[in-house]
Design a protein around this motif. Structure first.
Motif, PDB file in Angstrom:
ATOM      1  N   THR A  64       5.686  11.179   0.171  1.00 45.40           N
ATOM      2  CA  THR A  64       4.292  10.718   0.176  1.00 45.40           C
ATOM      3  C   THR A  64       4.182   9.247   0.567  1.00 45.40           C
ATOM      4  O   THR A  64       3.248   8.861   1.275  1.00 45.40           O
ATOM      5  N   SER A  65       5.105   8.407   0.108  1.00 46.89           N
ATOM      6  CA  SER A  65       5.056   6.993   0.494  1.00 46.89           C
ATOM      7  C   SER A  65       5.325   6.834   1.987  1.00 46.89           C
ATOM      8  O   SER A  65       4.737   5.960   2.647  1.00 46.89           O
ATOM      9  N   GLN A  96       7.873  11.353  -4.063  1.00 42.68           N
ATOM     10  CA  GLN A  96       7.346  10.047  -3.682  1.00 42.68           C
ATOM     11  C   GLN A  96       7.936   9.540  -2.374  1.00 42.68           C
ATOM     12  O   GLN A  96       7.270   8.806  -1.643  1.00 42.68           O
ATOM     13  N   ALA A 120      -5.480   2.198  -1.380  1.00 47.59           N
ATOM     14  CA  ALA A 120      -4.289   2.241  -2.235  1.00 47.59           C
ATOM     15  C   ALA A 120      -4.600   1.756  -3.643  1.00 47.59           C
ATOM     16  O   ALA A 120      -4.142   2.348  -4.630  1.00 47.59           O
ATOM     17  N   THR A 124       4.389   1.649  -5.386  1.00 42.76           N
ATOM     18  CA  THR A 124       4.617   2.640  -6.449  1.00 42.76           C
ATOM     19  C   THR A 124       6.016   3.256  -6.404  1.00 42.76           C
ATOM     20  O   THR A 124       6.633   3.411  -7.461  1.00 42.76           O
ATOM     21  N   VAL A 172       2.109   7.535   3.699  1.00 45.25           N
ATOM     22  CA  VAL A 172       1.188   6.391   3.626  1.00 45.25           C
ATOM     23  C   VAL A 172       1.560   5.340   4.673  1.00 45.25           C
ATOM     24  O   VAL A 172       0.697   4.772   5.348  1.00 45.25           O
ATOM     25  N   ASN A 190       0.821  -1.208   0.000  1.00 45.17           N
ATOM     26  CA  ASN A 190       0.000   0.000   0.000  1.00 45.17           C
ATOM     27  C   ASN A 190       0.856   1.258   0.000  1.00 45.17           C
ATOM     28  O   ASN A 190       0.501   2.267  -0.613  1.00 45.17           O
ATOM     29  N   ALA A 191       1.973   1.215   0.710  1.00 47.59           N
ATOM     30  CA  ALA A 191       2.836   2.391   0.803  1.00 47.59           C
ATOM     31  C   ALA A 191       3.974   2.354  -0.197  1.00 47.59           C
ATOM     32  O   ALA A 191       4.348   3.391  -0.755  1.00 47.59           O
ATOM     33  N   THR A 203      -3.859   8.344  -1.103  1.00 50.91           N
ATOM     34  CA  THR A 203      -3.967   7.262  -0.124  1.00 50.91           C
ATOM     35  C   THR A 203      -3.742   7.769   1.292  1.00 50.91           C
ATOM     36  O   THR A 203      -4.520   7.474   2.213  1.00 50.91           O
ATOM     37  N   GLU A 242      -0.070   8.192  -3.929  1.00 45.37           N
ATOM     38  CA  GLU A 242       0.319   8.113  -2.523  1.00 45.37           C
ATOM     39  C   GLU A 242      -0.263   9.271  -1.717  1.00 45.37           C
ATOM     40  O   GLU A 242      -0.672   9.096  -0.561  1.00 45.37           O
ATOM     41  N   THR A 243      -0.316  10.467  -2.332  1.00 47.99           N
ATOM     42  CA  THR A 243      -0.919  11.608  -1.654  1.00 47.99           C
ATOM     43  C   THR A 243      -2.389  11.332  -1.356  1.00 47.99           C
ATOM     44  O   THR A 243      -2.890  11.595  -0.255  1.00 47.99           O
TER      45      THR A 243
END
Length: 409
Positions: free
Chosen positions: A185-186, A182, A288, A33, A189, A29-30, A268, A265-266
């Motif tokens: 953002t990850s 990323q 996600a 990507t 998450v 989920n995190a 989520t 990610e933002t």
């Protein structure tokens, strides 16, 4: 050790193992990507996610109270029969988590837990022992609305990201700056995942302690040692990677580019953090997945692999009833055979865990090969789309062909 104490210990151990499976099941989920776009190396990504999951576990307890004082009506159940029901429900949740992990399907650990507990409670205590208004308002409705909301946010964010960087359209790496975004953002998450998912196990353990008389019923918040144990366990599970599901979410739904990953990610993180503050026991997996699909629709020329998305959605539909069915069978065994039934349930859980693990070793997915290829089996993902070569790649190919012709002369 008395029988009641032994059952409490078994329930806590099994709850922590579910927390562990939640960790490796939901790492994708995190980190799917950023790993897919090269923003983070695989091992660094899962280590970062594990640390932030641990930190997130200490930030909120609203969701844990939804579990410990919400879905199940404790006053409708005989305390002596309640602990075996929780034990049976956890087996249902773990069975579904392990099965979907083997298939590489990003299903909901949260709904597996709810399904297992609901199924076991209905079989062992009757239909009236479930508070259906809480199930509807804090489980079912968020399950329907959250992926759609996250997908819409991701779609909009992706459109905006590509609109403001339009001048880079002709440059293959023109949006590499989003890779740095990323990382942030990850991480957000992963932090949000800790605030939401670790609490579900805290709620189960807190409920167990209240039923056993080891914690006052007026104290709905989990004890410090429960928060610490759940946080560490989900962090360890996260560090294990869950590479099968990372491969599906990172490559199976769409070819993720840095701007897409940043947007997904933002979306989520914002959706999960908002739900945690409101006490909604949200499925981070569904959020996600919805975000990744939304970002794929938002990028011009991107292809969403709807066949894979369809398989994932079918898995979502089956999560509650499948985990509930296993939990119900385990509850029936415990009620029918007493202590022997609980022993049989425990043996079943061990056989399922070891059996699925051994099956997974036949076609192991690790950090080294998670993104090198995407599974072509119908149980995971099916990818037939290959991106066209860039202008530079075509020029290099023509130059190589000319050299081969000259050497042949």
């Amino acid at each position: 050790m008395e029988t009641a104490t032994l059952i409490v210990v078994l329930v806590i151990v099994l709850a922590l193992f579910f927390d562990f499976t939640n960790g490796f099941h939901d790492t994708a989920n995190a980190m799917a990507t950023p790993i897919a776009t090269g923003a983070l190396k695989p091992k660094i990504a899962v280590l970062l996610a594990a640390i932030l999951n641990l930190v997130g576990a200490f930030l909120s307890t609203e969701v844990s109270q939804t579990i410990s004082h919400g879905i199940i009506r404790e006053d409708q159940i005989n305390p002596n029969a309640f602990l075996p029901l929780i034990f049976a429900g956890l087996i249902g949740a773990i069975t579904w988590n392990m099965f979907t992990w083997l298939l590489g399907l990003p299903s909901s650990s949260s709904h597996a837990l709810f399904g297992g507990l609901i199924g076991a409670t209905i079989v062992g205590a009757g239909w009236m022992a479930i508070d259906y208004s809480v199930v509807l308002s804090k489980v079912i409705l968020p399950a329907v609305l959250a992926p759609l909301t996250a997908g819409l946010i991701a779609f909009t964010a992706t459109r905006i990201a590509y609109a403001v960087t339009r001048r880079y359209d002709t440059k293959p790496d023109g949006r590499d700056g989003f890779r740095w975004g990323q990382i942030f953002t990850s991480s957000l998450v992963a932090l949000a995942h800790g605030t939401n998912d670790a609490q579900k196990t805290m709620g189960v353990i807190t409920l167990t302690l209240i039923i056993a008389g080891w914690q006052s019923g007026a104290q709905t918040e989990p004890q410090l040692w429960v928060i610490l144990a759940c946080g560490i366990t989900i962090a360890l599970g996260t560090y294990m990677g869950g590479w099968r599901i990372i491969r599906t979410l990172g490559k199976g739904l769409t070819d993720v580019k840095p701007a897409q990953g940043f947007s997904a990610e933002t979306s989520t993180a914002s959706t999960i953090l908002a739900s945690s503050a409101l006490g909604f026991a949200l499925s981070t997996t569904q959020v996600a997945s919805g975000s990744v699909i939304g970002s794929g629709l938002g990028r011009r020329g991107s292809t969403v692999r709807w066949r894979t998305a369809g398989r994932i959605m079918v898995g979502w539909l089956f999560t509650l009833p499948a985990a509930g069915a296993v939990g119900g069978v385990m509850a029936f065994m415990a009620a029918w055979l007493g202590g022997v039934g609980i022993l049989i349930d425990a043996i079943f859980a061990v056989v399922v865990i070891l059996g699925i693990y051994l099956l997974s070793r036949r076609n192991a997915v690790t950090a080294a090969n998670a993104m090198s290829e995407v599974a072509e089996s119908g149980t995971a993902v099916n990818v037939t789309h290959n991106p066209p070569p860039t202008r530079r790649q075509r020029a290099a190919q023509r130059a190589a062909e000319r050299r081969q012709k000259e050497e042949a002369k």
